[in-house]
Motif scaffolding. Structure first.
Motif, PDB file in Angstrom:
ATOM      1  N   VAL A   1       6.954  -3.427 -14.883  1.00 58.59           N
ATOM      2  CA  VAL A   1       7.635  -2.831 -13.735  1.00 58.59           C
ATOM      3  C   VAL A   1       7.003  -3.337 -12.450  1.00 58.59           C
ATOM      4  CG1 VAL A   1       8.409  -0.746 -14.914  1.00 58.59           C
ATOM      5  CG2 VAL A   1       6.161  -0.778 -13.835  1.00 58.59           C
ATOM      6  N   LYS A   2       7.824  -3.547 -11.440  1.00 57.07           N
ATOM      7  CA  LYS A   2       7.366  -4.024 -10.148  1.00 57.07           C
ATOM      8  C   LYS A   2       8.419  -3.677  -9.113  1.00 57.07           C
ATOM      9  CE  LYS A   2       7.658  -8.556  -9.473  1.00 57.07           C
ATOM     10  NZ  LYS A   2       8.716  -8.675  -8.429  1.00 57.07           N
ATOM     11  N   LEU A   3       8.125  -3.929  -7.853  1.00 52.57           N
ATOM     12  CA  LEU A   3       9.166  -3.899  -6.840  1.00 52.57           C
ATOM     13  C   LEU A   3       9.813  -5.278  -6.756  1.00 52.57           C
ATOM     14  CD1 LEU A   3       7.752  -1.848  -3.812  1.00 52.57           C
ATOM     15  CD2 LEU A   3       9.224  -1.081  -5.671  1.00 52.57           C
ATOM     16  N   SER A   4      10.954  -5.366  -6.119  1.00 55.29           N
ATOM     17  CA  SER A   4      11.585  -6.663  -5.931  1.00 55.29           C
ATOM     18  C   SER A   4      10.768  -7.548  -5.006  1.00 55.29           C
ATOM     19  CB  SER A   4      12.994  -6.491  -5.369  1.00 55.29           C
ATOM     20  OG  SER A   4      13.005  -5.624  -4.251  1.00 55.29           O
ATOM     21  N   SER A   5       9.795  -6.988  -4.318  1.00 54.25           N
ATOM     22  CA  SER A   5       8.910  -7.768  -3.441  1.00 54.25           C
ATOM     23  C   SER A   5       7.651  -8.222  -4.153  1.00 54.25           C
ATOM     24  CB  SER A   5       8.525  -6.934  -2.211  1.00 54.25           C
ATOM     25  OG  SER A   5       7.931  -5.697  -2.614  1.00 54.25           O
ATOM     26  N   ARG A   6       6.943  -7.291  -4.809  1.00 58.55           N
ATOM     27  CA  ARG A   6       5.646  -7.618  -5.423  1.00 58.55           C
ATOM     28  C   ARG A   6       5.387  -6.718  -6.619  1.00 58.55           C
ATOM     29  NH1 ARG A   6       0.847  -7.880  -1.084  1.00 58.55           N
ATOM     30  NH2 ARG A   6       1.723  -5.878  -0.401  1.00 58.55           N
ATOM     31  N   SER A   7       4.341  -7.086  -7.373  1.00 59.73           N
ATOM     32  CA  SER A   7       3.939  -6.308  -8.548  1.00 59.73           C
ATOM     33  C   SER A   7       2.785  -5.369  -8.187  1.00 59.73           C
ATOM     34  CB  SER A   7       3.478  -7.256  -9.658  1.00 59.73           C
ATOM     35  OG  SER A   7       2.208  -7.817  -9.332  1.00 59.73           O
ATOM     36  N   PRO A   8       2.518  -4.369  -9.044  1.00 62.78           N
ATOM     37  CA  PRO A   8       1.383  -3.463  -8.829  1.00 62.78           C
ATOM     38  C   PRO A   8       0.105  -3.945  -9.511  1.00 62.78           C
ATOM     39  CG  PRO A   8       2.720  -2.610 -10.598  1.00 62.78           C
ATOM     40  CD  PRO A   8       3.380  -3.901 -10.150  1.00 62.78           C
ATOM     41  N   LYS A   9      -0.117  -5.267  -9.546  1.00 66.13           N
ATOM     42  CA  LYS A   9      -1.231  -5.806 -10.320  1.00 66.13           C
ATOM     43  C   LYS A   9      -2.594  -5.342  -9.801  1.00 66.13           C
ATOM     44  CE  LYS A   9      -1.303 -10.262  -7.835  1.00 66.13           C
ATOM     45  NZ  LYS A   9      -1.127 -11.719  -7.992  1.00 66.13           N
ATOM     46  N   ASP A  10      -2.669  -4.913  -8.544  1.00 64.94           N
ATOM     47  CA  ASP A  10      -3.953  -4.447  -8.013  1.00 64.94           C
ATOM     48  C   ASP A  10      -4.396  -3.136  -8.651  1.00 64.94           C
ATOM     49  OD1 ASP A  10      -1.632  -3.459  -6.495  1.00 64.94           O
ATOM     50  OD2 ASP A  10      -3.105  -2.340  -5.335  1.00 64.94           O
ATOM     51  N   ALA A  11      -3.479  -2.406  -9.300  1.00 72.73           N
ATOM     52  CA  ALA A  11      -3.828  -1.127  -9.914  1.00 72.73           C
ATOM     53  C   ALA A  11      -4.466  -1.291 -11.285  1.00 72.73           C
ATOM     54  CB  ALA A  11      -2.579  -0.254 -10.029  1.00 72.73           C
ATOM     55  N   SER A  12      -4.526  -2.506 -11.789  1.00 78.36           N
ATOM     56  CA  SER A  12      -4.975  -2.711 -13.172  1.00 78.36           C
ATOM     57  C   SER A  12      -6.480  -2.515 -13.350  1.00 78.36           C
ATOM     58  CB  SER A  12      -4.583  -4.109 -13.648  1.00 78.36           C
ATOM     59  OG  SER A  12      -5.209  -5.112 -12.859  1.00 78.36           O
ATOM     60  N   LEU A  13      -7.272  -2.809 -12.311  1.00 82.98           N
ATOM     61  CA  LEU A  13      -8.725  -2.798 -12.476  1.00 82.98           C
ATOM     62  C   LEU A  13      -9.279  -1.414 -12.795  1.00 82.98           C
ATOM     63  CD1 LEU A  13      -9.834  -5.249  -9.644  1.00 82.98           C
ATOM     64  CD2 LEU A  13      -9.168  -5.737 -11.998  1.00 82.98           C
ATOM     65  N   ALA A  14      -8.631  -0.375 -12.275  1.00 88.13           N
ATOM     66  CA  ALA A  14      -9.120   0.980 -12.510  1.00 88.13           C
ATOM     67  C   ALA A  14      -8.480   1.629 -13.741  1.00 88.13           C
ATOM     68  CB  ALA A  14      -8.845   1.841 -11.270  1.00 88.13           C
ATOM     69  N   HIS A  15      -7.692   0.868 -14.476  1.00 91.88           N
ATOM     70  CA  HIS A  15      -6.989   1.428 -15.637  1.00 91.88           C
ATOM     71  C   HIS A  15      -7.992   1.803 -16.733  1.00 91.88           C
ATOM     72  CE1 HIS A  15      -4.103   1.818 -18.908  1.00 91.88           C
ATOM     73  NE2 HIS A  15      -3.134   1.786 -18.010  1.00 91.88           N
ATOM     74  N   PRO A  16      -7.830   2.979 -17.359  1.00 90.98           N
ATOM     75  CA  PRO A  16      -8.799   3.420 -18.381  1.00 90.98           C
ATOM     76  C   PRO A  16      -8.884   2.522 -19.608  1.00 90.98           C
ATOM     77  CG  PRO A  16      -6.876   4.881 -18.299  1.00 90.98           C
ATOM     78  CD  PRO A  16      -6.800   4.000 -17.099  1.00 90.98           C
TER      79      PRO A  16
ATOM     80  N   SER B   1      -0.791   1.690  -6.880  1.00 88.26           N
ATOM     81  CA  SER B   1      -0.921   0.362  -6.290  1.00 88.26           C
ATOM     82  C   SER B   1      -0.842   0.387  -4.763  1.00 88.26           C
ATOM     83  CB  SER B   1       0.178  -0.556  -6.838  1.00 88.26           C
ATOM     84  OG  SER B   1       0.266  -1.750  -6.095  1.00 88.26           O
ATOM     85  N   LYS B   2      -1.852  -0.170  -4.116  1.00 91.89           N
ATOM     86  CA  LYS B   2      -1.817  -0.302  -2.662  1.00 91.89           C
ATOM     87  C   LYS B   2      -0.758  -1.311  -2.229  1.00 91.89           C
ATOM     88  CE  LYS B   2      -6.615   0.999  -1.731  1.00 91.89           C
ATOM     89  NZ  LYS B   2      -7.918   0.584  -1.144  1.00 91.89           N
ATOM     90  N   ARG B   3      -0.491  -2.319  -3.066  1.00 92.76           N
ATOM     91  CA  ARG B   3       0.549  -3.307  -2.758  1.00 92.76           C
ATOM     92  C   ARG B   3       1.922  -2.636  -2.690  1.00 92.76           C
ATOM     93  NH1 ARG B   3      -0.396  -8.832  -4.652  1.00 92.76           N
ATOM     94  NH2 ARG B   3       1.506  -8.738  -5.910  1.00 92.76           N
ATOM     95  N   ILE B   4       2.204  -1.773  -3.660  1.00 94.15           N
ATOM     96  CA  ILE B   4       3.483  -1.061  -3.672  1.00 94.15           C
ATOM     97  C   ILE B   4       3.561  -0.105  -2.484  1.00 94.15           C
ATOM     98  CG2 ILE B   4       4.947   0.499  -4.990  1.00 94.15           C
ATOM     99  CD1 ILE B   4       4.584  -2.360  -6.181  1.00 94.15           C
ATOM    100  N   CYS B   5       2.465   0.578  -2.198  1.00 98.98           N
ATOM    101  CA  CYS B   5       2.420   1.497  -1.059  1.00 98.98           C
ATOM    102  C   CYS B   5       2.711   0.756   0.245  1.00 98.98           C
ATOM    103  CB  CYS B   5       1.049   2.166  -1.004  1.00 98.98           C
ATOM    104  SG  CYS B   5       0.885   3.452   0.255  1.00 98.98           S
ATOM    105  N   PHE B   6       2.116  -0.410   0.415  1.00 91.47           N
ATOM    106  CA  PHE B   6       2.316  -1.202   1.627  1.00 91.47           C
ATOM    107  C   PHE B   6       3.764  -1.640   1.757  1.00 91.47           C
ATOM    108  CE2 PHE B   6       2.590  -5.127   4.008  1.00 91.47           C
ATOM    109  CZ  PHE B   6       1.757  -4.911   5.110  1.00 91.47           C
ATOM    110  N   ASP B   7       4.348  -2.161   0.667  1.00 91.34           N
ATOM    111  CA  ASP B   7       5.700  -2.696   0.750  1.00 91.34           C
ATOM    112  C   ASP B   7       6.738  -1.603   1.001  1.00 91.34           C
ATOM    113  OD1 ASP B   7       4.554  -5.117   0.333  1.00 91.34           O
ATOM    114  OD2 ASP B   7       5.498  -5.536  -1.595  1.00 91.34           O
ATOM    115  N   LEU B   8       6.575  -0.449   0.353  1.00 91.86           N
ATOM    116  CA  LEU B   8       7.480   0.668   0.622  1.00 91.86           C
ATOM    117  C   LEU B   8       7.373   1.106   2.081  1.00 91.86           C
ATOM    118  CD1 LEU B   8       6.965   2.849  -2.573  1.00 91.86           C
ATOM    119  CD2 LEU B   8       9.043   1.614  -1.957  1.00 91.86           C
TER     120      LEU B   8
END
Length: 405
Positions: free
Chosen positions: A164-179, A233-240
């Protein structure tokens, strides 16, 4: 400072790479100082950034590519009550279903974000209607996302999950904190050690395993996992937030695709100017892949991707952003090529093993110098000074894992 000047101030540090010019290769190094803090942008600059960053989004790309030659290919799905869902199948593109968002949906998502929103509030100003969180609309978006995932599951029963992603970018920055990140890292590292070529470069192998784990944690299996990833994701937050700054032009969608198990070495980014491919690079610029060290194999990959571009992309994209864009391809183990996504031809798009700030590279990407295909031919980690260089560009925990464990 205007928008273009601000972008041109952003520099990227690149490791030594091998440059394939036709059948020949030469080695060079490009480097630059750490990027300066970008200056604040006014409303006109933000509007220009929005239009340029979203210029080659999936929606526009789908408008120029032909629908798949299958019953219902490219057709809209029957709409139910609430947020609509759109089927967006196109020739040569990974299967895709979109959930169009509107201003209310975007505000509802921002109201449920689990990341710190202070940065975007500082950048864009207060956003009325966000902080209280619109639960009714948020639930409607989740229901639409569930319908999109169900549609893909029915059409791709062999898939083990979704992206899942936005049409602009992916939420890949959220992966590092994933359990599950550390568990997936250990699993990936063990698998790589069994592949010929990786055991000889242990530090590089750890780095590939880290990137692999970061990618695999973005594979979601249900609506709750999908929405949790987007909201973290901060990327998703920024784009929205950026799109909400100009509600009359709001255009973002949630994009859902089946998980495609492609090896890390099989992702590539091409640059296109005047609708002609001018440059091609391995996508993961920090990684060394033993699979890409064979010259004949690289030449075959180059030719396969170029042929696919000339057959499935070039005939349809002369009007896409004026024939000036970048496009990401994936190549599976059987040499089948698919389009992953399109991106704008601009400095905010990663140049992979090229460098926007390098005059020669800029001319290559603009087609003023001969086409080049670039991949790493030697280790990036097991060399003197690598730890110091990577410490400034990788998460500290990764540096510890690579060099001390």
């Amino acid at each position: 400072m205007d928008l273009e000047a601000a972008r041109n101030a952003l520099k990227k540090t690149k490791p030594p790479v091998e440059r394939h010019i036709g059948q020949q290769a030469t080695t060079s190094t490009s480097s630059s100082a750490p990027p300066p803090e970008p200056p604040p942008m006014d409303a006109d600059q933000l509007r220009a950034m929005k239009r340029e960053n979203f210029a080659c989004n999936l929606d526009l790309a789908f408008s120029v590519l032909p629908a798949k030659a299958t019953p219902g290919g490219g057709a809209a799905m029957p709409l139910e009550a609430g947020v609509p869902v759109e089927r967006c199948d196109r020739e040569g593109v990974v299967e895709t279903v979109c959930v169009p968002l509107d201003v209310r949906s975007a505000r509802a998502m921002l109201g449920h974000m689990t990341v710190d929103k202070s940065g975007v509030v500082k950048q864009f100003g207060p956003m009325p209607g966000v902080l209280e969180g619109d639960q009714e609309q948020f639930d409607a978006v989740k229901q639409a996302l569930g319908r999109a995932m169900q549609s893909l599951a029915e059409g791709c029963p062999e898939s083990s999950g979704f992206i899942v992603k936005l049409s602009s970018r992916s939420p890949k920055d959220a992966s590092l904190a994933h359990p599950k990140f550390r568990e997936l890292y250990e699993k990936s590292l063990a698998a790589l050690h069994s592949i010929s070529g990786y055991s000889a470069v242990p530090c590089d192998t750890k780095l590939v395993a880290l990137y692999t784990a970061a990618k695999e944690v973005t594979c979601v299996h249900n609506v709750d996992e999908a929405m949790a990833l987007l909201l973290a994701s901060k990327r998703i937050c920024f784009d929205l937030s950026l799109d909400l700054k100009f509600p009359e032009e709001f255009s973002l969608k949630i994009v859902v695709r089946p998980w495609v198990n492609i090896p890390m070495w099989g992702e590539f980014r091409a640059f296109v100017n005047n609708n002609k491919m001018t440059a091609l690079s391995q996508y993961f610029s920090q990684l060394f892949f033993p699979e890409l060290t064979d010259g004949a194999r690289c030449a075959a990959l180059r030719d396969t991707i170029m042929q696919f571009f000339e057959t499935h992309v070039q005939p349809h994209t002369s009007t896409l952003a004026g024939g000036k864009y970048s496009v990401d391809f994936i190549v599976d183990a059987s040499n089948n090529v698919s389009i992953l996504e399109f991106n704008p031809f601009m400095i905010s798009t990663s140049s992979c093993l090229f460098d926007w700030s390098n005059e020669k590279d800029d001319k290559i990407m603009h087609g003023e110098l001969p086409f080049e295909f670039r991949v790493h031919k030697t280790s990036l980690v097991d060399v003197p000074g690598a730890k110091a260089k990577m410490s400034s560009s990788l998460p500290p925990d990764w540096v510890t894992l690579i060099f001390t464990e």
